[in-house]
Structure formats: structure tokens, C-alpha cells
Design a protein around this motif. Structure first.
Motif, PDB file in Angstrom:
ATOM      1  N   ILE A 174       4.336  27.244 110.669  1.00 58.10           N
ATOM      2  CA  ILE A 174       5.280  27.582 109.603  1.00 58.10           C
ATOM      3  C   ILE A 174       4.546  27.720 108.270  1.00 58.10           C
ATOM      4  O   ILE A 174       4.843  28.618 107.474  1.00 58.10           O
ATOM      5  N   ASP A 232      -5.099  21.880 104.888  1.00 65.13           N
ATOM      6  CA  ASP A 232      -4.957  21.218 106.187  1.00 65.13           C
ATOM      7  C   ASP A 232      -6.236  20.434 106.428  1.00 65.13           C
ATOM      8  O   ASP A 232      -7.125  20.408 105.559  1.00 65.13           O
ATOM      9  N   ARG A 271      -6.877  25.724 112.483  1.00 66.26           N
ATOM     10  CA  ARG A 271      -5.726  26.265 111.760  1.00 66.26           C
ATOM     11  C   ARG A 271      -6.121  26.832 110.405  1.00 66.26           C
ATOM     12  O   ARG A 271      -5.546  27.822 109.958  1.00 66.26           O
ATOM     13  N   MET A 305       4.709  21.757 104.024  1.00 70.55           N
ATOM     14  CA  MET A 305       4.933  22.117 105.421  1.00 70.55           C
ATOM     15  C   MET A 305       4.090  21.294 106.360  1.00 70.55           C
ATOM     16  O   MET A 305       3.761  21.738 107.459  1.00 70.55           O
ATOM     17  N   LEU A 354       9.930  21.127 103.398  1.00 66.93           N
ATOM     18  CA  LEU A 354      10.356  21.455 104.763  1.00 66.93           C
ATOM     19  C   LEU A 354       9.838  20.414 105.760  1.00 66.93           C
ATOM     20  O   LEU A 354      10.546  20.013 106.678  1.00 66.93           O
ATOM     21  N   ILE A 376       8.936  17.197 107.704  1.00 70.79           N
ATOM     22  CA  ILE A 376       9.785  16.011 107.846  1.00 70.79           C
ATOM     23  C   ILE A 376       8.948  14.763 107.626  1.00 70.79           C
ATOM     24  O   ILE A 376       7.987  14.505 108.345  1.00 70.79           O
ATOM     25  N   ILE A 428      14.747  21.745 102.464  1.00 72.16           N
ATOM     26  CA  ILE A 428      15.054  22.941 103.258  1.00 72.16           C
ATOM     27  C   ILE A 428      15.347  22.515 104.687  1.00 72.16           C
ATOM     28  O   ILE A 428      14.531  21.848 105.321  1.00 72.16           O
ATOM     29  N   GLY A 446      16.542  24.325 108.252  1.00 73.18           N
ATOM     30  CA  GLY A 446      16.937  25.525 108.998  1.00 73.18           C
ATOM     31  C   GLY A 446      16.823  26.794 108.176  1.00 73.18           C
ATOM     32  O   GLY A 446      15.951  26.953 107.329  1.00 73.18           O
TER      33      GLY A 446
HETATM   34  P1  NAD Z   1       2.787  21.359 112.576  1.00 73.15           P
HETATM   35  O1  NAD Z   1       2.904  19.929 112.893  1.00 73.15           O
HETATM   36  O2  NAD Z   1       2.292  22.312 113.602  1.00 73.15           O
HETATM   37  O3  NAD Z   1       1.866  21.553 111.271  1.00 73.15           O
HETATM   38  C1  NAD Z   1       1.662  20.584 110.298  1.00 73.15           C
HETATM   39  C2  NAD Z   1       0.229  20.715 109.815  1.00 73.15           C
HETATM   40  O4  NAD Z   1       0.039  19.819 108.717  1.00 73.15           O
HETATM   41  C3  NAD Z   1      -0.817  20.362 110.874  1.00 73.15           C
HETATM   42  O5  NAD Z   1      -1.684  21.465 111.085  1.00 73.15           O
HETATM   43  C4  NAD Z   1      -1.531  19.152 110.255  1.00 73.15           C
HETATM   44  O6  NAD Z   1      -2.921  19.125 110.579  1.00 73.15           O
HETATM   45  C5  NAD Z   1      -1.301  19.368 108.765  1.00 73.15           C
HETATM   46  N1  NAD Z   1      -1.476  18.175 107.917  1.00 73.15           N
HETATM   47  C6  NAD Z   1      -1.355  16.868 108.239  1.00 73.15           C
HETATM   48  N2  NAD Z   1      -1.625  16.088 107.156  1.00 73.15           N
HETATM   49  C7  NAD Z   1      -1.908  16.922 106.131  1.00 73.15           C
HETATM   50  C8  NAD Z   1      -2.260  16.717 104.768  1.00 73.15           C
HETATM   51  N3  NAD Z   1      -2.356  15.490 104.231  1.00 73.15           N
HETATM   52  N4  NAD Z   1      -2.462  17.816 103.991  1.00 73.15           N
HETATM   53  C9  NAD Z   1      -2.364  19.046 104.509  1.00 73.15           C
HETATM   54  N5  NAD Z   1      -2.052  19.299 105.806  1.00 73.15           N
HETATM   55  C10 NAD Z   1      -1.817  18.252 106.607  1.00 73.15           C
HETATM   56  O7  NAD Z   1       4.231  21.802 112.057  1.00 73.15           O
HETATM   57  P2  NAD Z   1       5.035  23.195 111.938  1.00 73.15           P
HETATM   58  O8  NAD Z   1       5.646  23.525 113.240  1.00 73.15           O
HETATM   59  O9  NAD Z   1       4.220  24.227 111.236  1.00 73.15           O
HETATM   60  O10 NAD Z   1       6.183  22.652 110.980  1.00 73.15           O
HETATM   61  C11 NAD Z   1       5.862  22.174 109.685  1.00 73.15           C
HETATM   62  C12 NAD Z   1       6.677  20.952 109.317  1.00 73.15           C
HETATM   63  O11 NAD Z   1       8.038  21.331 109.137  1.00 73.15           O
HETATM   64  C13 NAD Z   1       6.714  19.828 110.350  1.00 73.15           C
HETATM   65  O12 NAD Z   1       6.749  18.584 109.648  1.00 73.15           O
HETATM   66  C14 NAD Z   1       8.030  20.056 111.068  1.00 73.15           C
HETATM   67  O13 NAD Z   1       8.530  18.864 111.630  1.00 73.15           O
HETATM   68  C15 NAD Z   1       8.898  20.523 109.936  1.00 73.15           C
HETATM   69  N6  NAD Z   1      10.040  21.380 110.279  1.00 73.15           N
HETATM   70  C16 NAD Z   1      11.143  21.269 109.484  1.00 73.15           C
HETATM   71  C17 NAD Z   1      12.221  22.099 109.685  1.00 73.15           C
HETATM   72  C18 NAD Z   1      13.380  22.008 108.778  1.00 73.15           C
HETATM   73  O14 NAD Z   1      14.403  22.678 109.037  1.00 73.15           O
HETATM   74  N7  NAD Z   1      13.311  21.239 107.701  1.00 73.15           N
HETATM   75  C19 NAD Z   1      12.206  23.039 110.729  1.00 73.15           C
HETATM   76  C20 NAD Z   1      11.051  23.150 111.514  1.00 73.15           C
HETATM   77  C21 NAD Z   1       9.973  22.315 111.276  1.00 73.15           C
END
Ligand code: NAD
Ligand code: ZN
Length: 349
Positions: free
Chosen positions: A179, A199, A204, A243, A266, A268, A290, A292
Motif C-alpha cells: 500500500i 522502510d 521493498r 503505512m 492508515l 494499524i 483512514i 477502507g
Molecule cells: P505491510 O505490513 O506489507 O507493510 C508495512 C511495511 O512497513 C513493511 O514493509 C515494514 O517493513 C515497514 N516498516 C516497519 N517498521 C517501519 C518503520 N519504523 N519505518 C518505516 N517502515 C517500517 O502492510 P500493507 O499491506 O502495505 O499495509 C500497510 C498498513 O496499513 C498495515 O499496517 C496494514 O495493517 C494497514 N491497513 C490498514 C487499512 C485501513 O483501512 N486502515 C487497510 C489495509 C491495510
């Protein structure tokens, strides 16, 4: 329609998923039956597979999982007129109540009691999915089913990013998961000046770089302040898109925002996460949670963005048949992937 179909199911409380035969879902008068072509695996599906705290509290087995999909309409209920058999579709996985204040005002993304497919009701990792016709999103068939299966997470990126004016602005994205990287592509398309993404995962970060981030920063190797300096920025980022779900990332972001900067949250966060409120207050930050996608403005924008050249296909790093779902989940859990697509069109070998 009667008969059986294959589905990826959480058959009982505990880790793992099983491919089993289940009945083809019934459709009510307002529902649509979709023959699934492609599905994509989300981090949420991995949590369900691994059976973490959240999953064990939320998922009631037996349940078919999955919510990122594209398919073709197989059958429509008696009262459905706006969707036709043969249409290429994806769909909004949040099924809203339709009668709370926000729903009635058209703010359906703020529904008080949304139900999510693949979480609170049977999902899309199956040969067929039934959902209300109001949740179905039709697209022009020049959009590939693979790309269409990414509309759910792309919608998270579009909703978060387009909450703010991006034209000529400097954007900081923390977390280069799928995302976060889609948000780089959206921010670029929307005319941002600098797009910096952070990251700690080298795979990635290089994917983010290939998707045209100005700087893809490994936060173990350098700071966001140093990235600002390298770009000749003086006052901080105008827009922040969180994110990662990591508390350190939120605080890094807030420390590097301009006064009056705008942030979409976004990722969590866990409950124990703390925030440096001084940055929020003394910088006058605007923070928006945010959840969905907006129904259905985000879906409209996504379609229009793809039609105007937005290309998210570089994010697709793995393609597997649905019978190879164990391998697909392993790849997702490794962190060495972008999006992993499951195909449901090829016959089982
Ligand atoms: P993901 O877990 O694949 O990606 C998160 C990335 O953050 C990973 O690559 C990780 O290495 C990196 N990370 C960890 N610590 C970090 C730091 N201190 N600084 C920078 N980067 C760091 O997740 P995704 O599928 O891309 O989703 C992103 C986030 O959004 C997740 O937390 C997911 O749960 C959440 N999400 C929320 C919604 C919503 O509606 N609010 C919907 C989908 C996903
Ligand atoms: Zn509602």
C-alpha cells in the motif's frame, strides 16, 4: 446455482488454511454471483492464516477468507438491474448497514457497523462469491483482471493520498509495503514534487525505487532529516502517509512535517503506541484516520487513474494457481514480495 466449489477456508480456530469443497453460495434478490478469476493476498489474510490475537478474536470458523478479487458476473438476483451477466467486476468488501446516520448521508465509509467479506462473512478465495449488487464495481474490460484484483488495497492508497492536495507538494510515506508503494505511484501521478518513502526491508525499498520514489530510505542507514537535506528541503514535508503501523514511523513522520502539515494514518498501530503530542499541537498538524475506501468516490477515482495511465503492475511480483496457496502465503509472510496473485481460471492439474 447448486453444486460444490473449491474455497480456501479457515476450517477451525488455529493457524493454517484448508482448500476444501463447499456449496456454491446462494444469492438473494439483490445479490450478484461472481465467478472469481484472480485474487490477491492481503496482510490481513496472513494474520488470519497465522491466527494472531486479532484473528482469534475476530474470525468465526468455518469461514472462507479473502477480499481482494476480480471476476465475471455469473448470475444476478431478481431485483438487480445495474449489473449484467458477463460484466468484469471487482467489489467493495465492506458491506455497510445502510441505515445509520452516515450511511443515509452517503458517507458509507463511516458506517457504524460495517461487515467485511473474508472477515465477518464468507470471502473471495473461492470459485464463486456472492455479494450485494450495490457493492459490485464494474470496469471497462481493458483493465486487466490482475490489476483489478488490487483495487481494494489500491483504494486504501488512493483514499489516504487523495485526502490532500498533492500537486507540487513534498510527500513522506512511512512503510514500503504494497500500500505504501502504491501510494508512491499515486502521489507521483497526482503531481507531487518529492516522494520519500521509508522502510527497513531492502527488497521493498528497491521495489519502491523502481516505482519512482525520489528517495527510498532505509531508516537503519539514514534519517528522514538527512533525506530532507539531500533534497534541499527546509521546512518539512507537506503531506505524510503512514503505512507501516509502526509507532516509531509515526513519530519520525511527525518530527519531519512542516507546520500545518497533513497526515493520513492508515497503518494499524498497536494499543501501546505513543505519540509525541507536542509535534501535533505546536505544528498544528492535521491528522486523518483512514479506514477502507470511500464508497464509491475512491472506486471512481481508481478507475479513472488507471485509465489515465496509472500503472501498478510492477507491484505484482508473484503469480500462483490457487491450489498453491500454501506457497503463496509463505512468500507473503517472508516480506520478500510485492503483491501475490492467485489464479482461479486455469483448470486444476
Ligand atoms: P505491510 O505490513 O506489507 O507493510 C508495512 C511495511 O512497513 C513493511 O514493509 C515494514 O517493513 C515497514 N516498516 C516497519 N517498521 C517501519 C518503520 N519504523 N519505518 C518505516 N517502515 C517500517 O502492510 P500493507 O499491506 O502495505 O499495509 C500497510 C498498513 O496499513 C498495515 O499496517 C496494514 O495493517 C494497514 N491497513 C490498514 C487499512 C485501513 O483501512 N486502515 C487497510 C489495509 C491495510
Ligand atoms: Zn451504516
Amino acid at each position: 446455482m447448486h453444486g460444490a466449489m473449491q474455497a480456501i477456508v479457515k476450517t477451525e480456530a488455529g493457524p493454517g488454511l484448508t482448500l476444501i469443497d463447499v456449496p456454491v453460495p446462494e444469492i438473494g434478490p439483490g445479490d450478484v454471483l461472481i465467478r472469481i478469476q484472480k485474487t490477491s493476498i492481503c496482510g490481513t489474510d496472513v494474520h488470519i492464516y497465522e491466527w494472531d490475537d486479532w484473528a482469534s478474536k475476530t474470525i468465526h470458523a468455518p469461514q472462507t477468507i479473502g477480499h481482494e478479487f476480480a471476476g465475471v458476473v455469473e448470475k444476478v438476483g431478481r431485483d438487480v438491474s445495474e449489473v449484467c451477466v458477463g460484466d468484469l467486476v471487482s467489489g467493495e468488501g465492506h458491506i455497510v448497514c445502510g441505515h445509520c446516520r452516515n450511511c443515509r448521508a452517503g458517507r458509507r465509509h463511516l458506517c457504524q457497523t460495517p461487515n467485511a467479506i473474508g472477515v465477518n462473512r464468507d470471502g473471495a478465495f473461492a470459485e464463486f462469491l456472492s455479494m450485494p449488487s450495490s457493492n459490485v464495481w464494474r470496469v471497462d474490460p481493458t483493465i486487466s483482471p490482475e490489476v483489478l484484483s488490487l483495487f481494494d488495497p489500491l483504494g486504501n492508497a488512493v483514499h489516504a493520498a487523495l485526502s490532500w492536495d498533492l500537486l507540487g507538494e513534498d510527500v513522506l510515506i512511512t512503510g514500503a509495503g504494497p500500500i505504501g508503494i502504491m501510494s508512491v505511484i499515486v502521489a507521483r501521478h497526482a503531481g507531487a514534487r518529492h516522494v520519500v518513502i521509508t522502510d527497513l526491508n531492502a527488497y521493498r525499498l528497491s521495489l519502491a525505487e523502481a516505482c519512482d520514489a525520489t528517495i527510498a530510505l532505509d531508516i537503519d542507514a539514514g534519517t528522514i532529516a538527512e533525506a530532507q537535506q539531500a533534497l534541499g528541503m527546509i521546512e518539512g514535508f507537506d503531506v505524510g502517509l503512514e503505512m507501516s503501523g509502526n509507532p516509531r514511523a509515526v513519530n519520525d513522520m511527525m518530527a519531519n512535517m512542516t507546520h500545518g502539515g497533513k497526515i493520513s494514518l492508515l497503518g494499524i498501530q498497536n494499543r501501546a503506541a505513543t505519540v509525541n503530542w507536542d509535534d501535533v499541537i505546536f505544528k498544528g498538524l492535521n491528522i486523518k484516520g483512514i479506514y477502507g475506501r470511500e464508497m464509491y468516490e475512491t472506486w471512481y477515482k481508481m478507475t479513472a487513474l488507471i485509465q489515465s495511465g496509472l500503472d501498478i503492475s510492477p507491484l505484482i511480483t508473484h503469480r500462483l494457481h490457487y491450489t498453491e496457496y500454501e506457497k503463496a502465503f509463505e512468500v507473503m509472510a517472508s516480506g520478500e514480495s510485492g503483491k501475490v496473485i492467485l489464479d482461479w481460471t486455469e483448470p486444476v492439474k
